[in-house]
Structures are given as structure tokens and as C-alpha cells.
Design a protein around this motif. Structure first.
Motif, PDB file in Angstrom:
ATOM      1  N   ILE A  20      25.041  25.656  46.633  1.00  0.00           N
ATOM      2  CA  ILE A  20      25.602  26.992  46.773  1.00  0.00           C
ATOM      3  C   ILE A  20      26.244  27.373  45.443  1.00  0.00           C
ATOM      4  O   ILE A  20      27.021  26.603  44.882  1.00  0.00           O
ATOM      5  CB  ILE A  20      26.648  27.025  47.905  1.00  0.00           C
ATOM      6  N   ALA A  21      25.918  28.565  44.979  1.00  0.00           N
ATOM      7  CA  ALA A  21      26.500  29.046  43.726  1.00  0.00           C
ATOM      8  C   ALA A  21      27.970  29.373  43.935  1.00  0.00           C
ATOM      9  O   ALA A  21      28.367  29.891  44.973  1.00  0.00           O
ATOM     10  CB  ALA A  21      25.757  30.285  43.250  1.00  0.00           C
ATOM     11  N   ALA A  22      28.762  29.054  42.948  1.00  0.00           N
ATOM     12  CA  ALA A  22      30.181  29.376  43.014  1.00  0.00           C
ATOM     13  C   ALA A  22      30.364  30.829  42.615  1.00  0.00           C
ATOM     14  O   ALA A  22      29.967  31.237  41.527  1.00  0.00           O
ATOM     15  CB  ALA A  22      30.960  28.459  42.081  1.00  0.00           C
ATOM     16  N   SER A  23      30.944  31.623  43.497  1.00  0.00           N
ATOM     17  CA  SER A  23      31.168  33.027  43.176  1.00  0.00           C
ATOM     18  C   SER A  23      32.377  33.151  42.251  1.00  0.00           C
ATOM     19  O   SER A  23      33.324  32.384  42.355  1.00  0.00           O
ATOM     20  CB  SER A  23      31.371  33.852  44.442  1.00  0.00           C
ATOM     21  N   PRO A  24      32.330  34.130  41.352  1.00  0.00           N
ATOM     22  CA  PRO A  24      33.453  34.293  40.441  1.00  0.00           C
ATOM     23  C   PRO A  24      34.706  34.746  41.183  1.00  0.00           C
ATOM     24  O   PRO A  24      34.625  35.479  42.165  1.00  0.00           O
ATOM     25  CB  PRO A  24      32.970  35.372  39.473  1.00  0.00           C
ATOM     26  N   GLN A  25      35.835  34.299  40.709  1.00  0.00           N
ATOM     27  CA  GLN A  25      37.110  34.687  41.303  1.00  0.00           C
ATOM     28  C   GLN A  25      37.481  36.063  40.754  1.00  0.00           C
ATOM     29  O   GLN A  25      37.605  36.242  39.559  1.00  0.00           O
ATOM     30  CB  GLN A  25      38.198  33.663  40.967  1.00  0.00           C
ATOM     31  N   GLY A  26      37.617  37.036  41.593  1.00  0.00           N
ATOM     32  CA  GLY A  26      37.889  38.398  41.142  1.00  0.00           C
ATOM     33  C   GLY A  26      39.254  38.871  41.565  1.00  0.00           C
ATOM     34  O   GLY A  26      40.111  38.110  41.984  1.00  0.00           O
ATOM     35  N   GLY A  27      39.409  40.158  41.458  1.00  0.00           N
ATOM     36  CA  GLY A  27      40.676  40.755  41.845  1.00  0.00           C
ATOM     37  C   GLY A  27      41.638  40.753  40.685  1.00  0.00           C
ATOM     38  O   GLY A  27      41.261  40.709  39.526  1.00  0.00           O
ATOM     39  N   GLY A  28      42.872  40.800  40.977  1.00  0.00           N
ATOM     40  CA  GLY A  28      43.875  40.806  39.938  1.00  0.00           C
ATOM     41  C   GLY A  28      44.578  42.151  39.871  1.00  0.00           C
ATOM     42  O   GLY A  28      44.345  43.051  40.672  1.00  0.00           O
ATOM     43  N   LYS A  29      45.437  42.258  38.916  1.00  0.00           N
ATOM     44  CA  LYS A  29      46.239  43.459  38.747  1.00  0.00           C
ATOM     45  C   LYS A  29      45.440  44.547  38.042  1.00  0.00           C
ATOM     46  O   LYS A  29      44.838  44.298  37.003  1.00  0.00           O
ATOM     47  CB  LYS A  29      47.468  43.085  37.918  1.00  0.00           C
ATOM     48  N   PRO A  30      45.403  45.776  38.585  1.00  0.00           N
ATOM     49  CA  PRO A  30      44.667  46.863  37.918  1.00  0.00           C
ATOM     50  C   PRO A  30      45.354  47.262  36.612  1.00  0.00           C
ATOM     51  O   PRO A  30      46.570  47.141  36.475  1.00  0.00           O
ATOM     52  CB  PRO A  30      44.695  48.007  38.930  1.00  0.00           C
ATOM     53  N   ASN A  31      44.565  47.745  35.680  1.00  0.00           N
ATOM     54  CA  ASN A  31      45.079  48.185  34.396  1.00  0.00           C
ATOM     55  C   ASN A  31      45.993  49.394  34.604  1.00  0.00           C
ATOM     56  O   ASN A  31      45.648  50.341  35.313  1.00  0.00           O
ATOM     57  CB  ASN A  31      43.895  48.545  33.487  1.00  0.00           C
ATOM     58  N   ALA A  32      47.178  49.389  33.972  1.00  0.00           N
ATOM     59  CA  ALA A  32      48.169  50.456  34.155  1.00  0.00           C
ATOM     60  C   ALA A  32      47.652  51.797  33.645  1.00  0.00           C
ATOM     61  O   ALA A  32      47.879  52.842  34.277  1.00  0.00           O
ATOM     62  CB  ALA A  32      49.466  50.083  33.450  1.00  0.00           C
ATOM     63  N   ILE A  33      46.958  51.802  32.515  1.00  0.00           N
ATOM     64  CA  ILE A  33      46.440  53.058  31.956  1.00  0.00           C
ATOM     65  C   ILE A  33      45.384  53.645  32.882  1.00  0.00           C
ATOM     66  O   ILE A  33      45.367  54.847  33.147  1.00  0.00           O
ATOM     67  CB  ILE A  33      45.875  52.832  30.536  1.00  0.00           C
ATOM     68  N   THR A  34      44.507  52.794  33.402  1.00  0.00           N
ATOM     69  CA  THR A  34      43.475  53.260  34.331  1.00  0.00           C
ATOM     70  C   THR A  34      44.111  53.847  35.585  1.00  0.00           C
ATOM     71  O   THR A  34      43.697  54.912  36.061  1.00  0.00           O
ATOM     72  CB  THR A  34      42.530  52.108  34.709  1.00  0.00           C
TER      73      THR A  34
END
Length: 97
Positions: A20-34
Motif C-alpha cells: 500500500i502506498a503511503a499517502s502524503p500527510q497534508g493539512g496544516g495552517k493556511p497561509n495568512a496572506i491567502t
């Protein structure tokens, strides 16, 4: 999956035929400027339009100066534009020019 790891003897590759392929860990804090630009779309759009108008004016002045100095004009598609974009906001590879 790497079929021919002998092409890269200097890299230690682990070869597995199944798993099984390891899925990348995502998420995190959104960029403040965006986040700021997203919450104020009209203001951000106005700022972009103003910046674009300034670039066009600068380009036209540059072309006029080149003409006065008897230099050849630069191609119309050579207008320099530098964009600052948040790479986490979207997949930039999906955009084609």
C-alpha cells in the motif's frame, strides 16, 4: 515502482512488488496572506487591477523610451510580470499558459 534499480547504483532503493502506498500527510495552517485575500476578494481584485495597470503603463513607457533611443521594440509577449502565489492554495502544474 522502480523496475531497474541497477541504473542508479549510488542510490539505495527498496524494491517491492506489492503493498500500500503511503499517502502524503497534508493539512496544516493556511497561509495568512491567502486567508486575508480570500476574505476580501473585491479589495484584492482591485489591488491586482491597479498593479496590472501600473505594469502596462511601465511597459508602454519602456517601449516609448526604446523608440526614442532608436532601439528595436520588444515583442508584445515579453511583458515582464512576476506573480507571488501561495503554492499550497492550488496545484500550479494544472495551469497552462
Amino acid at each position: 515502482m522502480v523496475e531497474r534499480s541497477d541504473r542508479f547504483p549510488h542510490i539505495q532503493l527498496k524494491f517491492e512488488r506489492a503493498g500500500i502506498a503511503a499517502s502524503p500527510q497534508g493539512g496544516g495552517k493556511p497561509n495568512a496572506i491567502t486567508s486575508t485575500n480570500t476574505s476580501n476578494r473585491q479589495g484584492h481584485g482591485s489591488k491586482l487591477k491597479s498593479s496590472l495597470d501600473s505594469l502596462i503603463c511601465y511597459w508602454q513607457d519602456s517601449q516609448k523610451t526604446r523608440e526614442e533611443e532608436e532601439k528595436p521594440p520588444l515583442p508584445e509577449k515579453a511583458i515582464p510580470i512576476i506573480l507571488q502565489i501561495d503554492p499550497t492554495a492550488f496545484d500550479a502544474r494544472a495551469i497552462s499558459f
